[in-house]
Design a protein around this motif. Structure first.
Motif, PDB file in Angstrom:
ATOM      1  N   GLN A   3      67.068  36.093   6.128  1.00  0.00           N
ATOM      2  CA  GLN A   3      68.465  35.865   6.533  1.00  0.00           C
ATOM      3  C   GLN A   3      69.240  35.228   5.392  1.00  0.00           C
ATOM      4  O   GLN A   3      68.732  34.333   4.714  1.00  0.00           O
ATOM      5  N   LEU A   4      70.467  35.702   5.199  1.00  0.00           N
ATOM      6  CA  LEU A   4      71.391  35.080   4.260  1.00  0.00           C
ATOM      7  C   LEU A   4      72.590  34.595   5.055  1.00  0.00           C
ATOM      8  O   LEU A   4      73.227  35.380   5.761  1.00  0.00           O
ATOM      9  N   VAL A   5      72.894  33.318   4.934  1.00  0.00           N
ATOM     10  CA  VAL A   5      73.979  32.722   5.686  1.00  0.00           C
ATOM     11  C   VAL A   5      75.001  32.141   4.719  1.00  0.00           C
ATOM     12  O   VAL A   5      74.664  31.292   3.883  1.00  0.00           O
ATOM     13  N   GLU A   6      76.248  32.623   4.845  1.00  0.00           N
ATOM     14  CA  GLU A   6      77.318  32.174   3.963  1.00  0.00           C
ATOM     15  C   GLU A   6      78.172  31.131   4.669  1.00  0.00           C
ATOM     16  O   GLU A   6      78.250  31.083   5.896  1.00  0.00           O
ATOM     17  N   CYS A  22      75.764  30.202  -0.071  1.00  0.00           N
ATOM     18  CA  CYS A  22      74.897  31.156   0.614  1.00  0.00           C
ATOM     19  C   CYS A  22      73.460  30.658   0.519  1.00  0.00           C
ATOM     20  O   CYS A  22      72.996  30.311  -0.573  1.00  0.00           O
ATOM     21  N   ALA A  24      69.452  31.587   1.545  1.00  0.00           N
ATOM     22  CA  ALA A  24      68.490  32.591   1.985  1.00  0.00           C
ATOM     23  C   ALA A  24      67.301  31.892   2.623  1.00  0.00           C
ATOM     24  O   ALA A  24      66.822  30.875   2.114  1.00  0.00           O
ATOM     25  N   TYR A  94      80.742  38.740   0.456  1.00  0.00           N
ATOM     26  CA  TYR A  94      79.375  38.936   0.927  1.00  0.00           C
ATOM     27  C   TYR A  94      78.385  38.451  -0.129  1.00  0.00           C
ATOM     28  O   TYR A  94      78.475  38.818  -1.297  1.00  0.00           O
ATOM     29  N   CYS A  95      77.451  37.669   0.314  1.00  0.00           N
ATOM     30  CA  CYS A  95      76.345  37.243  -0.514  1.00  0.00           C
ATOM     31  C   CYS A  95      75.223  38.287  -0.441  1.00  0.00           C
ATOM     32  O   CYS A  95      75.034  38.907   0.612  1.00  0.00           O
ATOM     33  N   GLY A 109      74.391  38.879   3.457  1.00  0.00           N
ATOM     34  CA  GLY A 109      74.922  37.973   4.444  1.00  0.00           C
ATOM     35  C   GLY A 109      75.932  38.673   5.328  1.00  0.00           C
ATOM     36  O   GLY A 109      76.262  39.845   5.120  1.00  0.00           O
ATOM     37  N   GLN A 110      76.447  37.933   6.311  1.00  0.00           N
ATOM     38  CA  GLN A 110      77.374  38.516   7.279  1.00  0.00           C
ATOM     39  C   GLN A 110      78.807  38.567   6.759  1.00  0.00           C
ATOM     40  O   GLN A 110      79.658  39.237   7.354  1.00  0.00           O
TER      41      GLN A 110
END
Length: 118
Positions: A3-6, A22, A24, A94-95, A109-110
């Motif tokens: 998961q990648l979260v920005e 971001c 991971a 986006y990451c 990422g989202q």
């Protein structure tokens, strides 16, 4: 699973600054290139900046001198410092990361919205 979260997007006036982050997480053995793309309404997704584990960076011409990418290999994070924002920087950012979990794959990422008002 990776998961990648920005975080860090928002609304800012022209000339202002933002810092995008971001992180991971998941079953990660190694990460190669990390970076950021952006997509403005009605346009294709374009590369903004990348960074390698050794710290080599690459920037789109349109952001050179205003954007700075950095990463923390130990924390699997990549940040994007955005200065001297322009209305044309408005986009979803986006990451991405090229991650080894047993095989190499790109993960995204989202997205986080950056809006620059004039």
């Amino acid at each position: 699973q990776v998961q990648l979260v920005e975080s860090g997007g928002g609304l800012v006036q022209a000339g202002g600054s933002l810092r995008l982050s971001c992180a991971a997480s998941g079953s990660i053995f190694s990460i190669n290139v990390m970076g950021w793309y952006r997509q403005a309404p009605g346009k294709q997704r374009d590369l903004v900046a990348t960074t390698t584990p050794g710290g080599t960076t690459n920037y789109a011409d349109s952001v050179k001198g205003r954007f700075t990418i950095s990463r923390d290999n130990a924390k699997n994070t990549v940040d994007l410092q955005i200065d001297s924002l322009k209305p044309e920087d408005t986009a979803v950012y986006y990451c991405f990361a090229d991650v080894y979990t047993g095989s190499w794959n790109n993960h995204w990422g989202q997205g986080t919205q950056v809006t620059v008002s004039s």
